[in-house]
Design an enzyme around this catalytic site. Sequence first.
Site, PDB file in Angstrom:
ATOM      1  N   ASP A 215       0.718  -1.248  -0.034  1.00  0.00           N
ATOM      2  CA  ASP A 215       0.024   0.154   0.108  1.00  0.00           C
ATOM      3  C   ASP A 215       1.144   1.320  -0.187  1.00  0.00           C
ATOM      4  O   ASP A 215       1.991   0.970  -0.403  1.00  0.00           O
ATOM      5  CB  ASP A 215      -1.033   0.046   1.090  1.00  0.00           C
ATOM      6  CG  ASP A 215      -2.242   0.667   1.084  1.00  0.00           C
ATOM      7  OD1 ASP A 215      -2.124   1.689   0.530  1.00  0.00           O
ATOM      8  OD2 ASP A 215      -3.325   0.050   1.122  1.00  0.00           O
ATOM      9  N   HIS A 238       2.142   2.051  -3.097  1.00  0.00           N
ATOM     10  CA  HIS A 238       1.271   2.949  -3.893  1.00  0.00           C
ATOM     11  C   HIS A 238       1.736   4.473  -3.803  1.00  0.00           C
ATOM     12  O   HIS A 238       1.198   5.231  -3.954  1.00  0.00           O
ATOM     13  CB  HIS A 238       0.169   2.901  -3.119  1.00  0.00           C
ATOM     14  CG  HIS A 238      -0.794   1.664  -3.312  1.00  0.00           C
ATOM     15  ND1 HIS A 238      -1.901   1.333  -2.730  1.00  0.00           N
ATOM     16  CD2 HIS A 238      -0.315   0.502  -3.979  1.00  0.00           C
ATOM     17  CE1 HIS A 238      -2.471   0.174  -3.244  1.00  0.00           C
ATOM     18  NE2 HIS A 238      -1.284  -0.404  -3.806  1.00  0.00           N
TER      19      HIS A 238
END
Length: 391
Positions: A215, A238
């Site tokens: 993430d 991310h």
Amino acid sequence: MDSKTVFSKIYLLFLYVSIVQAQPTVFDITKFGAVADGKADTSQAILSAWKEACAATGSSKILIPAGTFLSGVVSVEGPCKGGIEIEVQGTLQAPPDLQGEGWFNFDHVDEFTISGKGTFDGQGESAWKANNCAKDPKCKPMPMNFRFNFIKKGLVRDVTSLNSKNFHVNVLGCEDFTFQSFIITAPETSINTDGIHIGRSKGVNIIDTKIGTGDDCISIGDGTQNLKVSKVTCGPGHGISIGSLGRYENEEPVSGITVTGCTLTNTMNGVRIKSWPAQFGGSASDIHFEDITMENVSNPILIDQNYCPYGQCNDKGPSKVKISGVSIKNIKGTSASALSVKLDCSSGFPCENVELADIDLAYSGAEGPAKSECTNVKPTITGKLNPAGCQ
Ligand SMILES: *[C@@H]1O[C@H](CO)[C@@H](O)[C@H](O)[C@H]1NC(C)=O
């Protein structure tokens, strides 16, 4: 003895005393019953060592020696009588089925250091498979590897955070907290494993740190002030993200964020600011992204004020979060998508004082010519803007 000799002897005595005092008292967890067999739970031994270290005057060091130690939840609270360092030489492993909000939880401990070449292994594989938070907002929380709450003068140096079940690190209500030469590792497919999440904290520094996870590498929540991120590598992951903001009531402003000298590789986003549509107000200002290399990044530069993952927003309407004073300078490298620069600001609260300078992002994919796109914002553009747009 003449007075000169007496003085030099007294001086040497003082020197000796000050050197001895500078050495921390060491509390080795194996002296408190910990066994490095990877099976016996060492959390009680760590807690016993902590209790003595915390009560000791002067500085203390808790030593986790070489070897593999299984440990359940460790939650400790300050204030302590002196500074405390946990030096990790070996590996701490969480049980695969561990539950709760955090694995290592530190509350109100000032002058606190975690150091050493050792590893905190959250053993998150089974937790990622069970994670249903995308579908169920009331899903059961999984433990984060580290929770640092209300710490003044913290330092995390050299250690590795591996395969956390949830965020690797959560920083809440801290002041003057540095991560240096820290390593975060989890696979690209691991769910919700943000690297370092910061909220309501002042003076956090993240330096020379290597983050690869499933993430956001760094996520910056409401109330973050004076954050410096420098020489960080991110990927997989991310990207480096401010927000999401505006999802909850009474969020505090985000301000004074500097991200410099970083490299992002094969990440979903590069540098990003995101807020929910409609919902609640908030602000993000005095934000600077500078000297950043993108390698095959899908959304290298992104402001997204229509952030609504999994269709979870109830209201339609513009975001009430105000974004202002943003500079994005000297960003080079390659984009994995044709829309390399996307500034999608709120129609209710357009972005102000946004500066783009020396942006050069190459795209060689099949989606057609690359472009930059700006909505509800008129950025000042200096030097190069490749791909073109936003004029
Ligand atoms: C570039 O990124 C895309 C999308 O994330 C990925 O599928 C692809 O393998 C990457 N290319 C290289 C050369 O790493």
